[in-house]
Design a protein around this motif. Structure first.
Motif, PDB file in Angstrom:
ATOM      1  N   PHE A  21       0.894  -0.949   0.452  1.00  0.00           N
ATOM      2  CA  PHE A  21      -0.035   0.152   0.275  1.00  0.00           C
ATOM      3  C   PHE A  21       1.100   0.731   0.117  1.00  0.00           C
ATOM      4  O   PHE A  21       1.806   1.656   0.996  1.00  0.00           O
ATOM      5  CB  PHE A  21      -1.286  -0.299   1.235  1.00  0.00           C
ATOM      6  N   ARG A  22       0.494   2.521  -0.302  1.00  0.00           N
ATOM      7  CA  ARG A  22       1.501   3.229  -0.799  1.00  0.00           C
ATOM      8  C   ARG A  22       0.762   4.886  -0.183  1.00  0.00           C
ATOM      9  O   ARG A  22      -0.232   4.846  -1.029  1.00  0.00           O
ATOM     10  CB  ARG A  22       1.962   3.509  -2.635  1.00  0.00           C
TER      11      ARG A  22
ATOM     12  N   LEU B 172      -0.521   8.288   0.384  1.00  0.00           N
ATOM     13  CA  LEU B 172      -1.384   9.233  -0.779  1.00  0.00           C
ATOM     14  C   LEU B 172      -1.143  10.630  -0.321  1.00  0.00           C
ATOM     15  O   LEU B 172      -0.472  10.908   0.269  1.00  0.00           O
ATOM     16  CB  LEU B 172      -2.487   9.044  -1.609  1.00  0.00           C
TER      17      LEU B 172
ATOM     18  N   PRO C 163     -11.105  -1.196   0.981  1.00  0.00           N
ATOM     19  CA  PRO C 163     -11.055  -0.395  -0.269  1.00  0.00           C
ATOM     20  C   PRO C 163     -12.570   0.583   0.165  1.00  0.00           C
ATOM     21  O   PRO C 163     -13.533   0.554   0.606  1.00  0.00           O
ATOM     22  CB  PRO C 163     -11.850  -1.543  -1.924  1.00  0.00           C
TER      23      PRO C 163
ATOM     24  N   ASN D   1     -14.439   2.752  -1.787  1.00  0.00           N
ATOM     25  CA  ASN D   1     -15.206   3.241  -2.784  1.00  0.00           C
ATOM     26  C   ASN D   1     -15.643   5.143  -3.051  1.00  0.00           C
ATOM     27  O   ASN D   1     -16.328   5.055  -1.940  1.00  0.00           O
ATOM     28  CB  ASN D   1     -16.196   2.930  -3.747  1.00  0.00           C
TER      29      ASN D   1
ATOM     30  N   HIS E  30     -11.063   7.650  -7.606  1.00  0.00           N
ATOM     31  CA  HIS E  30     -10.622   6.303  -7.678  1.00  0.00           C
ATOM     32  C   HIS E  30     -11.067   5.667  -6.463  1.00  0.00           C
ATOM     33  O   HIS E  30     -10.986   6.137  -5.029  1.00  0.00           O
ATOM     34  CB  HIS E  30      -9.478   6.321  -8.118  1.00  0.00           C
TER      35      HIS E  30
ATOM     36  N   VAL F   2     -10.193   3.941  -3.307  1.00  0.00           N
ATOM     37  CA  VAL F   2      -8.490   4.306  -2.237  1.00  0.00           C
ATOM     38  C   VAL F   2      -8.782   3.294  -0.292  1.00  0.00           C
ATOM     39  O   VAL F   2      -9.452   2.607  -0.238  1.00  0.00           O
ATOM     40  CB  VAL F   2      -8.311   5.954  -1.275  1.00  0.00           C
ATOM     41  N   TYR F   3      -7.466   3.325  -0.017  1.00  0.00           N
ATOM     42  CA  TYR F   3      -7.259   2.225   0.889  1.00  0.00           C
ATOM     43  C   TYR F   3      -6.357   2.905   2.349  1.00  0.00           C
ATOM     44  O   TYR F   3      -5.556   3.269   1.925  1.00  0.00           O
ATOM     45  CB  TYR F   3      -6.464   1.170   1.024  1.00  0.00           C
TER      46      TYR F   3
ATOM     47  N   ASN G  13      -4.489   5.818   1.241  1.00  0.00           N
ATOM     48  CA  ASN G  13      -3.116   4.681   0.130  1.00  0.00           C
ATOM     49  C   ASN G  13      -3.915   4.267  -1.336  1.00  0.00           C
ATOM     50  O   ASN G  13      -5.522   4.032  -0.928  1.00  0.00           O
ATOM     51  CB  ASN G  13      -2.576   3.857   0.684  1.00  0.00           C
ATOM     52  N   GLU G  14      -2.632   4.036  -1.995  1.00  0.00           N
ATOM     53  CA  GLU G  14      -2.957   3.366  -3.695  1.00  0.00           C
ATOM     54  C   GLU G  14      -2.619   1.675  -2.548  1.00  0.00           C
ATOM     55  O   GLU G  14      -1.429   1.601  -1.924  1.00  0.00           O
ATOM     56  CB  GLU G  14      -3.328   3.659  -4.504  1.00  0.00           C
ATOM     57  N   LYS G  15      -3.485   1.017  -3.664  1.00  0.00           N
ATOM     58  CA  LYS G  15      -2.402  -1.023  -3.914  1.00  0.00           C
ATOM     59  C   LYS G  15      -1.324  -0.713  -4.992  1.00  0.00           C
ATOM     60  O   LYS G  15      -1.697   0.559  -5.708  1.00  0.00           O
ATOM     61  CB  LYS G  15      -3.755  -1.826  -4.368  1.00  0.00           C
ATOM     62  N   VAL G  16      -0.243  -1.393  -4.961  1.00  0.00           N
ATOM     63  CA  VAL G  16       0.601  -1.323  -5.873  1.00  0.00           C
ATOM     64  C   VAL G  16       1.488  -2.224  -5.642  1.00  0.00           C
ATOM     65  O   VAL G  16       1.422  -2.672  -4.398  1.00  0.00           O
ATOM     66  CB  VAL G  16       1.569  -0.041  -5.488  1.00  0.00           C
TER      67      VAL G  16
END
Lengths: 296, 296
Positions: B213-214, B216, B244, B246, B266, B268-269, B288-291
């Motif tokens: 998780f990155r 943001l 998530p 939404n 988008h 996000v987590y 965060n976003e998933k990476v």
């Protein structure tokens, strides 16, 4: 006939227990939510300075300052000792209080759900317990009324002619959880409804028997001779408030891996398991027995 | 070839996060538990005074004092600013540190499980992430390495040549839970095992792709113009770290009952949902976003 004319709802006796503080704020914003026809309700934020400092208390635990002898002692002058005297003048005086019922709102870090704590005995409390449990079956009734007479009781709620604690968790200190706030709000509404019906002599048929837990004593974390903690609450006990501990069950894990077993002779029921606020006294949990509250 | 010769395990940067403090104490009592053949391990209790005061910090957050410019500024003299300079002399100096890897141990009140937080990029970290996730599938890998260069990073772990945070929860402040301590201990052992195998050039085959998780940005609690909180984290989001959110999902509940929906474009987590320590800044959660971390 006994009537409740004046109710006080008190939040924030402990500065880092947020549900009561925010529930009192909500009631102040929308007073109709705590209003009933047969009594007057006032709301009190007991210790704003501790909240501002993000601590349970500044100098001493406010919820341990309400013994008659302490309220009368001018030598006890720290912040919370002073607050106790002010609150006693505002809502009491204890023993001849203008407040008929004091509802004191608290949080615990333990997994106790919504718990109604009775610190004195009598038919009013028994009926309240039966009513609340009937309308909120997951609620827990906790009894701690036979250890002290009211005048020797140090808790804030003993300031009123009647007084109860609403204790809700689990919630970390200094956090506000919606689910926990909702539980507290639900229990307070049931208590207010009960008082209204009690005043109107219009209570519904109440169950003759209501399950409750009676406080026995507290136990300490494992410590060495130097007073340092050498262990912690066993993971099998953590979060299992009100679940039975049998003689021989593991209760602590020492830091060297050793399991410590419960040595009592009877089944007991733990509450306030691993409560953050009790670490200063190294308390691990309170032990209770299961009892039945009977209505005549 | 790159070798890790000196590892520092640091606990108690925050005085009310007990797992790291007690894990460091255990390592000091039984040093063989953090010893490996190819490097030396030292253990450090970073802020004992904050623990004694039962607070996160005395004057300022110790884990925000490690920017190069602040370490070099003699005007920054409060307790934690002073501790940071001492720790930098002891384990650093940052930028040319004698510590090859600093493992900084933390707790969160959020439901984050065992989380490995990487604050810098590179193949060493990517391999560590892949190894830890392979051996501890429930572990979470969190990346926050592309927002600052190390010298501008304020976190304690950036003092080492390499540095990571081990963040474990949920645990209330000022509480020690066995399950959370066990999780922290497990993750630290995997990191130490990884370093040993890395030094010996003996790593097993690692997965080519590891989920992470990155970070943001963080979002604040709802507030009014006077800066007062007017709402809380929605109960549907509470405890659902890494699940998530939404666009259009409820994210806050205002005290008047209104639901506030997430307006981002988008998925996000969230992490650090309703973390107690972030209330001073009114932070509600990090998004965060998933990476995917890829090995070559």
């Amino acid at each position: 006939m006994d009537k409740i004319k004046q109710v006080a709802i008190v939040g924030g006796v402990h500065g880092n227990e947020f549900s009561g503080i925010y529930l009192v704020k909500q009631f102040q914003a929308e007073p109709e939510r705590c209003r009933r026809s047969s009594f007057t309700t006032e709301t009190v934020w007991a210790n704003p300075a501790a909240y501002a400092a993000n601590k349970r208390y500044l100098h001493s635990d406010l919820n341990r300052q309400f013994k008659n002898v302490d309220l009368a002692n001018p030598e006890l002058t720290d912040y919370e000792q002073s607050r106790a005297k002010v609150l006693n003048a505002q809502l009491g005086p204890k023993g001849a209080a203008r407040t008929d019922l004091l509802i004191d709102l608290h949080n615990t870090t333990s997994n106790m759900g919504a718990c109604l704590i009775l610190t004195q005995a009598g038919p009013f409390y028994n009926k309240m317990a039966a009513y609340v449990k009937m309308n909120m079956p997951d609620a827990i009734i906790s009894r701690d009324e036979d250890h002290f007479a009211a005048e020797e009781h140090a808790l804030m709620c003993t300031l009123g002619r009647y007084g109860v604690l609403v204790e809700v968790g689990p919630q970390p200190q200094s956090v506000l959880r919606q689910d926990v706030l909702d539980l507290m709000q639900t229990m307070v509404q049931h208590i207010l409804d009960f008082v209204e019906l009690y005043n109107q002599d219009n209570l519904p048929a109440l169950p003759k028997k209501t399950e409750a837990f009676r406080y026995l004593h507290s136990i300490k974390l494992p410590m060495n001779a130097a007073g340092e903690r050498i262990g912690m609450v066993h993971k099998n006990v953590q979060d299992r408030d009100y679940q039975p501990i049998n003689p021989g069950d593991p209760i602590f894990t020492l830091f060297d891996g050793t399991e410590v077993l419960y040595k009592g002779e009877h089944v007991v029921y733990p509450t306030f398991i691993n409560e953050a606020a009790y670490y200063d006294n190294n308390l691990a949990m309170s032990l209770n027995e299961k009892v039945i509250i009977e209505l005549e």
